[in-house]
Design a protein around this motif. Sequence first.
Motif, short mmCIF file in Angstrom:
data_model
loop_
_atom_site.label_atom_id
_atom_site.label_comp_id
_atom_site.label_asym_id
_atom_site.label_seq_id
_atom_site.Cartn_x
_atom_site.Cartn_y
_atom_site.Cartn_z
N PRO A 432 0.82 -1.22 0.00
CA PRO A 432 0.00 0.00 0.00
C PRO A 432 0.86 1.26 0.00
CG PRO A 432 0.00 -1.03 2.17
CD PRO A 432 0.70 -1.98 1.25
N PRO A 433 0.34 2.35 -0.59
CA PRO A 433 1.06 3.63 -0.57
C PRO A 433 1.33 4.08 0.87
CG PRO A 433 -0.74 3.70 -2.13
CD PRO A 433 -0.91 2.43 -1.36
N THR A 434 2.46 4.77 1.07
CA THR A 434 2.84 5.23 2.41
C THR A 434 3.30 6.68 2.34
OG1 THR A 434 5.17 4.60 2.15
CG2 THR A 434 3.65 2.90 2.98
N GLU A 435 3.40 7.32 3.52
CA GLU A 435 3.88 8.70 3.57
C GLU A 435 5.36 8.78 3.20
OE1 GLU A 435 2.98 10.41 7.34
OE2 GLU A 435 0.80 10.34 7.04
N ALA A 436 6.10 7.73 3.50
CA ALA A 436 7.52 7.71 3.14
C ALA A 436 7.71 7.42 1.67
CB ALA A 436 8.26 6.67 3.99
N GLY A 437 6.72 6.83 1.05
CA GLY A 437 6.80 6.45 -0.35
C GLY A 437 7.22 5.01 -0.52
N VAL A 438 6.56 4.30 -1.39
CA VAL A 438 6.89 2.91 -1.66
C VAL A 438 6.99 2.72 -3.17
CG1 VAL A 438 4.45 2.21 -1.64
CG2 VAL A 438 6.23 0.50 -1.25
N VAL A 439 8.01 1.99 -3.58
CA VAL A 439 8.23 1.70 -5.00
C VAL A 439 7.57 0.38 -5.34
CG1 VAL A 439 9.95 1.20 -6.79
CG2 VAL A 439 10.38 3.00 -5.10
N VAL A 474 3.21 7.88 -2.97
CA VAL A 474 3.44 8.66 -1.75
C VAL A 474 2.12 9.25 -1.26
CG1 VAL A 474 4.75 10.54 -0.69
CG2 VAL A 474 5.71 9.28 -2.63
N VAL A 475 1.80 9.00 0.01
CA VAL A 475 0.62 9.62 0.64
C VAL A 475 1.04 10.97 1.18
CG1 VAL A 475 -1.10 9.45 2.46
CG2 VAL A 475 -0.39 7.39 1.21
N LYS A 476 0.32 12.02 0.78
CA LYS A 476 0.64 13.37 1.21
C LYS A 476 -0.56 14.01 1.89
CE LYS A 476 4.26 14.29 -2.20
NZ LYS A 476 4.78 15.25 -3.20
N THR A 477 -0.27 15.03 2.69
CA THR A 477 -1.33 15.74 3.41
C THR A 477 -1.15 17.24 3.24
OG1 THR A 477 -1.49 13.99 5.07
CG2 THR A 477 -2.46 16.13 5.64
N VAL A 478 -2.20 17.92 2.84
CA VAL A 478 -2.23 19.38 2.84
C VAL A 478 -2.89 19.80 4.14
CG1 VAL A 478 -3.08 21.44 1.68
CG2 VAL A 478 -2.39 19.45 0.33
N PRO A 479 -2.19 20.55 5.00
CA PRO A 479 -2.77 20.91 6.31
C PRO A 479 -4.09 21.66 6.17
CG PRO A 479 -0.43 21.46 6.21
CD PRO A 479 -0.85 21.11 4.81
#
Length: 609
Positions: A432-439, A474-479
């Motif tokens: 699964p996609p992660t905040e750190a990023g997965v290839v 990569v899972v990202k978050t906009v505050p």
Amino acid sequence: MTASTGDTSLPASDHERAGLARCGKVLRHVLLGAAVLLGTVPARADDWPMFGRDHTNRHYSPLTAIDRTNVARLRPAWIFQTGITGYFQAEPVVVDGVLYVSTTQNHVAALEAGTGRVLWTYTHKARTEKIFGPPSNRGVAVSGGKVFEATMDGRLIALDAGTGKVVWDHEAVRPEEGESETASDLAATLGAKGVQGSSRLGFKMPPLVAEGLVIVGVAGAGYGLHVESDKGGVGEGAVVGIEGGYGRRGWLAAYDAATGAERWRWYVTKADGWEGGFVDKTLDGLPLKRDLPAERAAALRYPDAWKVGGGSLWMTPAFDPGLGLVYVGTGNPAPQNFGISRPGDNLYSVSLVALDVRTGALRWYHQHVPHDEWGYDVASPPFLLDYPTPQGPVKAVAQASKTGWIYVNDRVSGALLGRSASLVEQKNLFAPPTEAGVVVSPGPLGAISWHPVAYDPAMGAAFAQVRQSATTYVVKTVPAAAGRPAIRYTETAEAPGEPAFSALTKVDLAAGGALAWSVKAKTRLSGGTLATAGGLVFSGEEDGHINAHDATTGAVLWRFQCGAGISGPPITFSLGATQYVAVAAGGASYTKGSGFGTGDALVVFALPD
């Protein structure tokens, strides 16, 4: 639209003879169309009367005039320039000496198949400029004296095959209705890169005509937004899947060929129980690496996720008239690449499904990837075959996948009969996609994307354009900001340092799916493949080359530079003793990104006299 033509003036007697010939063609055209409408498969070897050539979708021709011994002498016979540059993905249709082709803007031309002389053109006037993604159209259907086209602005149109005049024009969907996710909403939020795309519905696929019905499915339901790459295209996906209720509900529908009235509609997302069984493995036993307790808990918070659950339909179904079943692949769920707000298996996305041609009722399904978070649409058109088993041959349907296999199912029951050897090297599959990023490899463009796979029934072999690539998820978050909560999304990009290439691959389905050979291409392969009884496989590249390979060895026997990326499937047909090969050369966004140009040419080849 222009074509290379000669003087079209004729003496009176020749006009009379030409008129009689046209009358004969119209009669044969109508008789052929009647056979298609009745659900039978045309048998004429010289035509290419529908997408895939016939209802099996094999992209295989029995013609043999062009073969291993003479293909090196193949030369352009004529070229038709549409005047619409780029995204020329259409597969032409040839019926009784007339070639029909559509353009990226849904214009249509009827051409004399032996010369390219324009017989008529239809200029499409879109009712809205709000469409999803880059504009493109992948071909028309011809039957019963009509040409059927499904358009990017959500219409199904019937044209008179002899004149190009509109017979009926049915608005199936308005692309902008219910739109929830737009580039302008998020461009400023996501940074300096440009954003394109939206959750809108429209048509790309060539329609299927069967049992008096015109059958077509919408794309764009789970499309998502795309961040433009530094090279000017969308790169290796660059998909932005936003958490929450973003997306549309995909569907396949059937329309009366005579009137355009809708007869049935099947929705990809299951209204009751789309969460499925929260399975931890695919049907072929691969672990899915899901956090099932978290998904089950989230299911209570998102009971209506199916209403915006995605499931686009990218390519033309196959059809078995004896069983009365239509076979079609479905796309990824929405939000694309972000599964938290759509817990469960997300039935019937990322599946091969069998539907009753008369009612649209679901007969069976094989979900390739439950709870897809990687953009693994089942996009390549399925094809029919007789599959060898210890108990004897079984009527089967095969489906190429983005994950890297070709699956074979029983046409009647849907039971999984076999799976090919892996066509690519997989890495972290279903991580699964992660905040750190997965290839993960393959990425959203596949192993095999929407491009058709050719199947030679005599060899029992499939020929596929296969992409080896990897993608970083990569899972990202906009505050959160004043007046809006935090926004979470998954962004993808081509993984640096990972292998990236295309190969034309022969898969021996008659021998359990073993790989017979694989030939690496100089640039990305695109458009799909064509196999012929002449022992040849035709395949296009993004740099503009179309290649002819020896079907037995994979050796390249002929190459020709068409001037722009090959972006549509090649076909072949014959007139008298002359066999032709035709292909669209227009390029696409990825050809721009790779530094190759776009174009507008339909290039038709033949052997010199």
